[in-house]
Motif scaffolding. Structure first.
Motif, short mmCIF file in Angstrom:
data_model
loop_
_atom_site.label_atom_id
_atom_site.label_comp_id
_atom_site.label_asym_id
_atom_site.label_seq_id
_atom_site.Cartn_x
_atom_site.Cartn_y
_atom_site.Cartn_z
N PHE A 1 -16.77 2.71 -9.84
CA PHE A 1 -17.81 3.36 -9.56
C PHE A 1 -18.86 2.56 -8.81
O PHE A 1 -19.42 2.75 -7.89
N SER A 2 -18.99 1.38 -9.12
CA SER A 2 -20.17 0.47 -8.62
C SER A 2 -19.34 0.00 -7.10
O SER A 2 -20.21 0.03 -6.16
N TYR A 3 -18.24 -0.52 -7.14
CA TYR A 3 -17.54 -0.60 -5.77
C TYR A 3 -17.35 0.35 -4.94
O TYR A 3 -17.68 0.41 -3.66
N LYS A 4 -17.31 1.49 -5.60
CA LYS A 4 -17.34 2.83 -4.65
C LYS A 4 -18.45 3.09 -4.08
O LYS A 4 -18.51 3.30 -2.81
N SER A 5 -19.60 2.99 -4.61
CA SER A 5 -20.79 3.19 -4.08
C SER A 5 -21.18 2.06 -3.12
O SER A 5 -21.74 2.47 -1.92
N ASP A 6 -20.81 0.75 -3.20
CA ASP A 6 -21.13 -0.18 -2.26
C ASP A 6 -20.11 0.09 -1.02
O ASP A 6 -20.48 -0.22 0.23
N VAL B 1 -16.54 0.88 -14.93
CA VAL B 1 -17.94 0.63 -14.27
C VAL B 1 -17.61 -0.09 -12.86
O VAL B 1 -18.44 0.25 -11.92
N ASN B 2 -16.85 -1.07 -12.97
CA ASN B 2 -16.55 -1.87 -11.65
C ASN B 2 -16.12 -0.71 -10.44
O ASN B 2 -16.55 -1.08 -9.35
#
Length: 188
Positions: A41-46, A38-39
């Motif tokens: 994919f969220s950091y990848k989008s950021d 989860v972290n």
């Protein structure tokens, strides 16, 4: 034939401590892996969003640098020009506050022009008494000298009056010389 009868209770295999530790470890491992994914994919989008913002800002900076005006010297940059503009804004704000301080209740500052040591301001007043009291107040100010009235004219807001139903307003244009000592230490 005799049937075998087992009267002993059946032993169910108890969960041993080793199995229990393995189950807990597997659950913790799954939980940790889920959080990591989860972290990730969220950091990848950021990161993608920040990269696009960085390319946009880089492009904007290149455009600003290519459009640099000829008035700036080779040693100066936009940051030094911005600092100079901010200091000038501070100087101007002192004089604006002084001008507004003397305005009567129905008086308005319409136009303001700043030229090195000269201010050209245009005010709107409801009566001539308001205009004269404002001019006398500005003449007594410590920030201005050589207060000169360039123009004093009356006008009617909207259309021309029909009879005496509308009261004229007065437009006053003043030239004010800024005192030198105020420019050096008067900025807020």
């Amino acid at each position: 034939m005799i049937h075998e009868i087992n009267l002993l209770p059946r032993k169910e295999p108890a969960i041993t401590a080793k199995k229990l530790i393995l189950i807990i470890a597997a659950a913790v491992w799954l939980l940790v892996m889920t959080l990591l994914l989860v972290n990730y994919f969220s950091y990848k989008s950021d990161i993608l969003m920040l990269n696009s913002e960085q390319t946009r800002l880089t492009t904007e900076l290149a455009l600003l640098n290519s459009a640099e005006p000829d008035t700036l010297t080779e040693d100066s940059t936009y940051s030094t020009a911005l600092i100079e503009a901010e200091t000038q804004d501070n100087e101007v704000s002192v004089y604006l506050k002084e001008l507004v301080r003397y305005l009567p209740e129905k008086g308005y500052l319409v136009q303001f022009e700043w030229n090195e040591d000269l201010l050209v301001v245009q005010h709107q007043f409801e009566t001539l008494n308001h205009a004269t009291s404002y001019i006398s107040g500005i003449k007594g100010s410590e920030k201005f000298s050589n207060v000169a009235v360039e123009k004093l004219e009356s006008y009617f807001p909207g259309n021309e009056p029909e009879g005496f139903k509308e009261i004229p307003r007065y437009l006053v244009t003043l030239h004010l010389t800024v005192l030198e000592e105020e420019k050096t230490d008067g900025a807020e």
